[in-house]
Design a protein around this motif. Structure first.
Motif, PDB file in Angstrom:
ATOM      1  N   ALA A  53       0.833  -1.205   0.000  1.00 27.09           N
ATOM      2  CA  ALA A  53       0.000   0.000   0.000  1.00 27.09           C
ATOM      3  C   ALA A  53       0.872   1.262   0.000  1.00 27.09           C
ATOM      4  CB  ALA A  53      -0.929  -0.015   1.206  1.00 27.09           C
ATOM      5  N   PHE A  54       1.918   1.253   0.828  1.00 26.70           N
ATOM      6  CA  PHE A  54       2.838   2.402   0.825  1.00 26.70           C
ATOM      7  C   PHE A  54       3.464   2.580  -0.561  1.00 26.70           C
ATOM      8  CE2 PHE A  54       2.906   2.387   5.500  1.00 26.70           C
ATOM      9  CZ  PHE A  54       2.935   3.750   5.740  1.00 26.70           C
ATOM     10  N   PHE A  55       3.859   1.446  -1.136  1.00 26.03           N
ATOM     11  CA  PHE A  55       4.525   1.471  -2.449  1.00 26.03           C
ATOM     12  C   PHE A  55       3.607   2.027  -3.533  1.00 26.03           C
ATOM     13  CE2 PHE A  55       6.005  -0.679  -6.369  1.00 26.03           C
ATOM     14  CZ  PHE A  55       7.313  -0.205  -6.388  1.00 26.03           C
ATOM     15  N   LEU A  56       2.317   1.608  -3.462  1.00 26.44           N
ATOM     16  CA  LEU A  56       1.360   2.028  -4.493  1.00 26.44           C
ATOM     17  C   LEU A  56       0.672   3.348  -4.143  1.00 26.44           C
ATOM     18  CD1 LEU A  56      -0.391  -1.404  -5.240  1.00 26.44           C
ATOM     19  CD2 LEU A  56       1.404  -0.284  -6.582  1.00 26.44           C
ATOM     20  N   GLY A  57       0.869   3.803  -2.925  1.00 25.02           N
ATOM     21  CA  GLY A  57       0.249   5.058  -2.503  1.00 25.02           C
ATOM     22  C   GLY A  57      -1.238   4.933  -2.210  1.00 25.02           C
ATOM     23  N   ILE A  58      -1.671   3.759  -1.772  1.00 28.40           N
ATOM     24  CA  ILE A  58      -3.087   3.583  -1.408  1.00 28.40           C
ATOM     25  C   ILE A  58      -3.195   3.426   0.118  1.00 28.40           C
ATOM     26  CG2 ILE A  58      -3.726   2.567  -3.628  1.00 28.40           C
ATOM     27  CD1 ILE A  58      -3.627  -0.195  -2.242  1.00 28.40           C
ATOM     28  N   SER A  59      -4.424   3.268   0.620  1.00 25.77           N
ATOM     29  CA  SER A  59      -4.623   3.164   2.067  1.00 25.77           C
ATOM     30  C   SER A  59      -3.931   1.922   2.639  1.00 25.77           C
ATOM     31  CB  SER A  59      -6.126   3.082   2.365  1.00 25.77           C
ATOM     32  OG  SER A  59      -6.333   2.531   3.649  1.00 25.77           O
ATOM     33  N   PRO A  60      -3.082   2.110   3.638  1.00 24.60           N
ATOM     34  CA  PRO A  60      -2.377   0.957   4.238  1.00 24.60           C
ATOM     35  C   PRO A  60      -3.344  -0.080   4.818  1.00 24.60           C
ATOM     36  CG  PRO A  60      -1.346   2.996   4.919  1.00 24.60           C
ATOM     37  CD  PRO A  60      -2.602   3.388   4.201  1.00 24.60           C
TER      38      PRO A  60
END
Lengths: 268, 255
Positions: A53-60
């Motif tokens: 999620a951090f890598f893709l920039g979405i909600s963890p």
């Protein structure tokens, strides 16, 4: 009661209530079905989802949820089809989930200040969006238990008998693991991935000794979870301690006290 | 009384645990009203056969029909497992366990009638005095009777009991078998047992499972016939082995 006037503290209390419901219901199932290790595996595998999620920039929490549910389904399959090797596979998934999470976070540009809060919890900084997400997951868990309580009850007590009565025991078992995955996601914000397992086991353990039914165990467990969370929260605020660790410390102290109390009571 | 209606039929059944074959080409049937004792050596497949008939295990191949259904004759079959430790550490009272099966069927009555019904069964099994106790607080023999109550509460037409007297003393064994003989007036009874001394007194038929089970409907169940000391072939008493196969014998019997 000045501390209650702070918005972050109000959010923390709401988060405690939401997490306690999940702890009470799913923790009881984890304890009576003896799936503590599996739940630990699901929780730690979920770290891979946080990394992604951090890598893709979405909600963890969304990332953790997807990873945890997939891990739960894989573990349900393995424990039913290769029982003797299941703990090895779960152990491997446990470590791999953590490893992939760390690697993906390494590959993510910038410094991720939030990272520790997912490992050890940060109930004092839960945003409203996370509360809504937690509320929805709680709703799913409550509906699940209301709808299939009889089947879950029978399978948890004696899966063979339940199967002979026409219950799809494997499906119920898999659904319990998926619900454990949802509970993991719910609890990440409160105590963090590392400490989740104690919240899923300590309150239900104490509750089990004081209940005559699974339903009663779930209710007591919810109440104990809430008390531990609120006391831990207060400790965390007052002494400027890490919230997750404070909550778990309170739970653990009560756990040992309850064991001593039960022993003394049985001697008398 | 035994009649000719077959309520269980098994054809060409095969089952294995991984590479280990447990049951091979099993053909057998159970008639309504039988009191069938399933005997055989350890690992011969007795419990496996019962679990297949209950739908707990799926066979590798072959046909199984129970009350005309290939799966899920729910509500017609009661099951008392061998392992009475199931549910250890589970917070549940005796009365709640006894109701467990009924809660999964549509047989539940209104609350008051339901409790009366359950309590009557518990009373028949001499465990009404522990109805409100937790299962964890019971002895092995008491737990076994609770699991029997759970099976009887669904008012089955066929009941399977896996080693029902394994957790009780000699007196308790006789009481359990007397009860089963009484139940046999209303339902078909299938008992997996190691106790070859008690079977001739109660069973109307005997099947020895040792990888195979074949029918042989003519002979009578006698003590000599199923006593281990009489001689053993392929793990089964020699008198039950007919035509080079293990055996199933049937006798007319009135209780």
């Amino acid at each position: 009661m000045d501390i209650l006037s702070y918005g972050f503290m109000q959010n923390a209390i709401i988060a405690s209530i939401l997490a306690s419901v999940a702890c009470g219901i799913i923790g009881s199932l984890v304890v009576v079905n003896r799936i503590v290790f599996i739940s630990g595996g699901i929780a730690h595998t979920a770290y891979g989802g946080i990394g992604l999620a951090f890598f893709l920039g979405i909600s963890p929490l969304l990332g953790a949820g997807v990873f945890a549910v997939v891990a739960a389904l894989i573990m349900a399959y393995i424990t039913k089809n290769d029982k003797h090797r299941s703990d090895t596979v779960i152990g491997a998934m446990w470590a791999f989930g953590m490893a992939i999470g760390i690697i993906l976070i390494d590959l993510t540009p910038g410094y991720n200040v939030d990272l520790m809060s997912y490992l050890f919890g940060s109930i004092l900084s839960v945003p409203m969006a996370d509360l809504i997400y937690m509320g929805v997951l709680d709703g799913v868990i409550v509906l699940y238990i209301l709808k299939w309580y009889r089947q879950i009850h029978a399978v948890s007590f004696d899966a063979d008998f339940a199967t002979s009565m026409g219950v799809k025991s494997d499906l119920i078992y898999a659904s319990m693991l998926v619900m454990s995955a949802l509970a993991v996601v719910l609890l990440i914000r409160v105590v963090g991935l590392i400490l989740i397992i104690s919240m899923l086991t300590i309150p239900p353990y104490i509750a089990e000794r004081r209940s005559n039914s699974l339903k009663g165990m779930m209710i007591y467990s919810t109440i104990f979870s809430l008390i531990f969370s609120l006391v831990g929260l207060f400790m965390s605020y007052t002494f400027n301690l890490t919230s997750g660790a404070s909550i778990i410390s309170v739970s653990a102290v009560c756990f040992f006290l309850s064991i001593i109390y039960d022993r003394v009571k049985s001697i008398k | 009384m035994i009649n000719t209606e077959k309520i269980v039929t098994v054809e060409k059944l095969n089952f294995s645990y991984g590479e280990v074959k447990v049951l091979t080409d099993v053909d057998m049937s159970i008639h309504r009203g039988e009191f069938l004792a399933v005997i055989g050596p350890n690992g011969g497949g007795k419990s496996t056969l019962v679990k297949i008939l209950l739908g707990i295990l799926k066979p590798d191949s072959g046909k199984v029909s129970v009350f005309g259904k290939t799966s899920g004759a729910t509500g017609l079959i009661g099951y008392v497992p061998q392992d009475v430790s199931a549910g250890r550490g589970f917070p549940v009272t005796v009365r709640e366990v006894a109701r467990m099966g009924r809660m999964l069927t549509k047989k539940s009555l209104s609350d008051v009638s339901e409790i009366k019904f359950i309590d009557q069964i518990l009373d028949n099994l001499s465990i009404l005095n522990v109805a409100d106790k937790k299962m964890d607080d019971l002895s092995g023999g008491q737990r076994q009777r609770v699991l029997m109550a759970r099976a009887l509460a669904i008012e089955p037409e066929l009941i399977f009991l896996d080693e029902p007297a394994s957790s009780v003393d000699l007196h308790g064994q006789t009481r359990i078998y007397d009860l089963l003989a009484e139940l046999n007036k209303k339902m078909t009874v299938v008992v997996v047992s190691h106790d070859l001394t008690i079977i001739p007194k109660y069973a109307t038929s005997v099947a020895c499972v040792s990888g195979h089970v074949h029918k042989h409907d003519e002979a009578e169940v006698t003590e000599d016939m199923i006593h281990e000391s009489y001689g053993v072939v392929d793990g089964c008493p020699v008198e039950l082995v007919a035509h080079g196969h293990p055996h199933r014998v049937l006798k007319e019997h009135d209780h």
